[in-house]
Scaffold this motif. Structure first.
Motif, PDB file in Angstrom:
ATOM      1  N   GLU A 427       4.699  -3.297  -2.510  1.00 47.80           N
ATOM      2  CA  GLU A 427       5.529  -2.676  -3.549  1.00 47.80           C
ATOM      3  C   GLU A 427       7.016  -2.964  -3.342  1.00 47.80           C
ATOM      4  OE1 GLU A 427       4.235   1.225  -5.442  1.00 47.80           O
ATOM      5  OE2 GLU A 427       3.334   1.388  -3.459  1.00 47.80           O
ATOM      6  N   GLN A 435      -0.748  -3.358  -9.451  1.00 47.67           N
ATOM      7  CA  GLN A 435      -1.382  -2.534  -8.428  1.00 47.67           C
ATOM      8  C   GLN A 435      -2.444  -3.387  -7.747  1.00 47.67           C
ATOM      9  OE1 GLN A 435      -0.617   0.760  -7.601  1.00 47.67           O
ATOM     10  NE2 GLN A 435       1.101   0.560  -9.020  1.00 47.67           N
ATOM     11  N   ARG A 437      -3.902  -3.928  -3.680  1.00 51.50           N
ATOM     12  CA  ARG A 437      -3.814  -3.759  -2.231  1.00 51.50           C
ATOM     13  C   ARG A 437      -4.309  -4.994  -1.493  1.00 51.50           C
ATOM     14  NH1 ARG A 437      -3.159   1.230  -0.173  1.00 51.50           N
ATOM     15  NH2 ARG A 437      -4.716   1.013   1.467  1.00 51.50           N
ATOM     16  N   ASP A 673       8.298   1.622  -8.985  1.00 52.66           N
ATOM     17  CA  ASP A 673       7.655   2.929  -9.119  1.00 52.66           C
ATOM     18  C   ASP A 673       8.499   3.770 -10.067  1.00 52.66           C
ATOM     19  OD1 ASP A 673       6.771   5.589  -8.847  1.00 52.66           O
ATOM     20  OD2 ASP A 673       6.016   5.174  -6.833  1.00 52.66           O
ATOM     21  N   GLY A 732       1.574  -1.738 -14.127  1.00 46.43           N
ATOM     22  CA  GLY A 732       1.827  -0.331 -14.394  1.00 46.43           C
ATOM     23  C   GLY A 732       3.041  -0.117 -15.279  1.00 46.43           C
TER      24      GLY A 732
END
Length: 818
Positions: A427, A435, A437, A673, A732
């Motif tokens: 991030e 998103q 991982r 974010d 996102g």
């Protein structure tokens, strides 16, 4: 040991003799391990906390197997040949992960990866020595193939709506069967249901299927017994069908690539048979793909399915292909050998058909992608093929991951950011708010984790094993080539597919690859290494002692980690069933004693302590919780959940300045974010406004500047996102929210910049003035316009008509001086 290997200088053999007791124990243990492992959610790599216990269980079992290996091979351990030093070389791989602990983004995940890499090294060493025996090699190879076929049938049972039946068969030993159902063997996303079997990820399952499809084709052409040929041929249809049901474009793209590479290792007669069986399997699968696909989709979209009908298609066509394959091997294959004998003797004879295959693959790709031929496939599969292009969003997203991985590497160039780093750190470096991982590339993720040093060690190791295997293969006769080719197929297929996906993040897949590398290395022409040669009488006890001590450490650590995970699970259960604080607390305390940085223990214990403080206002609860979180963050400095819990704790205590510091100091870790930046902007305004009320102008300016910097970061990010390629999804949400605009506009207004404030407030203005928040934005916006000499009469009239008292409010705001 037997003499199955290619080179002249090989380990001695006990061909035909009974295996020693220790070797039997090692062999049986490895068989049980290979059967148990894949049904533990594919043994994911520990980035998902729910899979911790089976992962550590795998390390524990591997440690025990290594102790048995020392007993079994003690008398044969020596460090005077290439093969022996390869077993030492593989230990450098986990050592690079140990070095990466120095700069690890998360000590917790980095330690998990150290254990996993140790497991891989153990399996390589065991494979290297154990598989030199023909009997042991045959048993392990048969076990791996059998397990693969069971995984395929397990997946199809789930596809046709018989998941509970399939789960009942493995539920007694699988931790992934929950309430009688295996967790997520079928993915459902925008493309509809996708088959994932035990891996819970369709693309990795496609890579696995690709490898074992080629293994099955090879096994048909190698087998001398009719029933063996029939069994392997029978499985061709379930595997090709399963590849289609994964809807994996990567699987379909890499399959012909691997196929052509493998053809290069076969003589012309075998090449023709491989092409023939692949064509038969492909055509036969297409004939039943649509009805079987439709039946599965009906069931998984909530309609009534007909599994018997689906199995009728699969079993009937598979049986037919098995019969055809037996007939081909019985009557056609021998004649092909005769016909192509002179051809095979010619130089570069094995290149002709692979070159023709490349042309054929290109033509087929053009037809499938550019014509209506794709409509012979079920609708969703055809649509997935239709979307394959250079502007396709998943490709663009992967390219973005790789560019972002390079950014990480620049900051952690030598030893990397530690195991599991990408999941924690991406991030900070991401180009857009995706998103993921996983970096969707084994090589790029490996670079992030262990840097340039680690990748050099790995690539050199892989290159050496492949070189020695291929060199030996070229000079060996066909009977010896066949003994270990299965391992080469599995390793090559998975590693090639892993260039653009995270298959190696699954511990079971990694186990197969390193065990396969051990099998490849077992064939090595093992020349003496004079410079490194050490007398076996002196080195044997030292080398064995090192392996025993290392295994015991792994055994101890993995046991403690399993105990920690178990305590966390029990504590979480007690939180829903018990009101006894001490009883619940004891489980989390026990977990943290076993493993101080266990994030699940920290976060759940934090919830318990914070609840205690909320209910009693006892400062000891607050101090305990604060120490718990701050200590954990030192070892896991990118854990957003912990930061959010720390912010919530400060706010609960009435310490907004400390909450603000956490938000401001860590904003650079979460560049896209939206919620983080919204909180920072709101907190900046509130603290600045309080400072303004106290006459602390310097403090006010400090808070307001940081809030406006955060707002500008969002504005810049939004502008950057407009430059993304047309086919790439943003990911996102990331935008200037009304809350951001309101608070940033207020700060600008209170810094005597009304024109700039009006421009900001306008971005957050919505059409519904009945909404109180929107009405507040309108009020400040109109006041900023008036103060800067502008106006919006239509909006002003609309607001006053709705609430005449707004006129006084706007006038009061306009007269304020700051």
């Amino acid at each position: 040991m037997s003499n199955p290997v290619y080179g002249k200088k090989t380990a001695t053999s006990r061909n035909g003799e009974k295996l020693p007791a220790a070797l039997w124990v090692l062999l049986i243990g490895l068989i049980v391990f290979l059967v148990w492992a894949p049904f533990q959610a594919g043994l994911f790599n520990g980035l998902v906390l729910n899979f911790e216990k089976p992962m550590f269980g795998a390390v524990l079992i591997g440690s025990l197997l290594m102790l048995v290996w020392v007993v079994a091979f003690f008398k044969r351990i020596k460090l005077d040949e290439e093969r022996d030093w390869t077993a030492v070389w593989v230990l450098l791989i986990p050592i690079t992960y140990v070095l990466a602990l120095i700069s690890a983004a998360s000590h917790y995940f980095a330690m998990n990866m150290v254990l996993i890499q140790c497991l891989y090294a153990i399996l390589f060493i065991i494979g290297l020595y154990l598989l030199q025996d023909r009997k042991a090699n045959s048993v392990i190879e048969t076990t791996i193939i059998t397990v693969a076929y069971l995984i395929v049938m397990f997946g199809l049972l789930n596809w046709l709506g018989q998941g509970k039946t399939a789960s009942a068969l493995i539920g007694w030993f699988s931790s992934t069967v929950i309430n009688g159902q295996y967790n997520q063997p079928i993915w459902i996303d925008a493309n509809g249901p996708r088959l994932a079997s035990v891996f819970q990820y369709p693309n990795t399952y496609a890579a696995f299927l690709m490898a074992f499809f080629f293994v099955a084709v090879f096994a048909i052409t190698r087998s001398k017994k009719w029933y063996s040929q029939a069994i392997h041929a029978f499985m061709l249809i379930p595997m090709v069908l399963s590849i289609l049901l994964t809807l994996s474009r990567g699987g379909l793209i890499f399959l012909p690539v691997v196929f052509v590479i493998l053809l290069l290792f076969l003589k012309p007669a075998k090449q023709i048979l491989w092409i023939l069986y692949s064509l038969i399997a492909g055509v036969a699968t297409i004939a039943i793909a649509k009805p079987v696909t439709d039946l599965g989709q009906q069931f998984h979209l909530g309609q009534i399915g007909a599994p018997a009908k689906g199995w009728g298609y699969i079993l009937g066509v598979s049986a037919l292909v098995a019969v055809v394959a037996w007939l081909i091997q019985r009557f056609v294959a021998p004649k092909l050998e005769q016909i192509t004998e002179r051809w095979s003797a010619k130089k570069l004879a094995n290149l002709w058909l692979p070159l023709v295959s490349v042309v054929a693959v290109v033509i087929l790709a053009v037809l499938l992608l550019g014509t209506n031929l794709k409509h012979v496939l079920p609708g969703n599969i055809g649509q997935r093929l239709e979307n394959i292009n250079m502007q396709q969003h998943s490709l663009l997203e992967r390219l973005t991951f790789y560019k972002d991985a390079v950014k990480v590497l620049k900051d952690y160039p030598v030893v990397g950011a530690g195991g599991g780093a990408w999941a924690n750190i991406y991030e900070k470096y991401q180009n857009n708010p995706y998103q993921s991982r996983q970096a969707h590339s084994f090589i790029m993720q490996y670079l992030v984790e262990v840097g340039i040093l680690g990748i050099i060690v790995l690539v050199a190791f892989l290159a050496y094993v492949f070189y020695k295997y291929i060199r030996g293969y070229v000079h060996a006769d066909e009977s010896k080539r066949n003994d270990y080719f299965v391992y080469f197929i599995v390793v090559l297929s998975i590693l090639i597919h892993s260039l653009m996906d995270f298959n190696m993040s699954y511990v079971f897949i990694g186990m197969l690859v390193f065990l396969g590398l051990g099998g490849m290395a077992a064939t090595m022409e093992s020349k003496p290494v004079k410079r490194l040669a050490v007398k076996s009488s002196g080195i044997r006890p030292i080398y064995s002692a090192v392996m025993v001590i290392g295994s015991l450490i792994l055994l101890f650590v993995s046991t403690r980690y399993i105990q920690a995970s178990g305590a966390v699970e029990k504590g979480k259960t007690l939180m829903t069933t018990s009101s006894n604080f001490q009883e619940i607390q004891s489980q989390f305390v026990e977990a943290l004693k076993k493993r101080a940085d266990q994030p699940d223990a920290v976060l759940n214990y934090n919830v318990l302590l914070r609840a205690g403080y909320e209910q009693t206002k006892d400062e000891s609860f607050y101090e305990q919780d604060l120490k718990l979180l701050t200590d954990a963050i030192q070892k896991d400095p990118f854990n957003k959940n912990m930061y959010n819990q720390l912010i919530a704790l400060y706010e609960l205590k009435g310490e907004p300045e400390k909450a603000y510091e956490v938000l401001k100091d860590n904003a650079h870790r979460y560049v896209y974010d939206q919620n983080w930046y919204e909180k920072l902007i709101v907190q900046s305004f509130e603290l600045g406004y309080q400072a303004l009320g106290k006459g602390a102008t310097d403090q006010k300016d400090k808070y307001f500047r940081s809030g406006l910097d955060a707002y500008q970061h969002v504005v810049n990010g939004v502008e950057h996102l407009k430059t993304l390629p047309k086919g790439q999804m943003q990911g996102g949400a990331f935008a200037v929210t009304p809350t951001m605009a309101l608070n940033a506009g207020k700060m600008q207004y209170m810094m005597n910049q009304p024109a700039e404030a009006a421009a900001i407030l306008k971005q957050g203005l919505g059409p519904d003035l009945n909404d109180s928040a929107n009405r507040e934005i309108a009020r400040w916006y109109l006041a900023a316009l008036q103060k800067s000499g502008g106006s919006d009469q239509a909006l002003y009239d609309q607001l006053i008509q709705l609430d005449p008292s707004e006129k006084e409010s706007i006038d009061n705001l306009t007269m304020l001086n700051f």
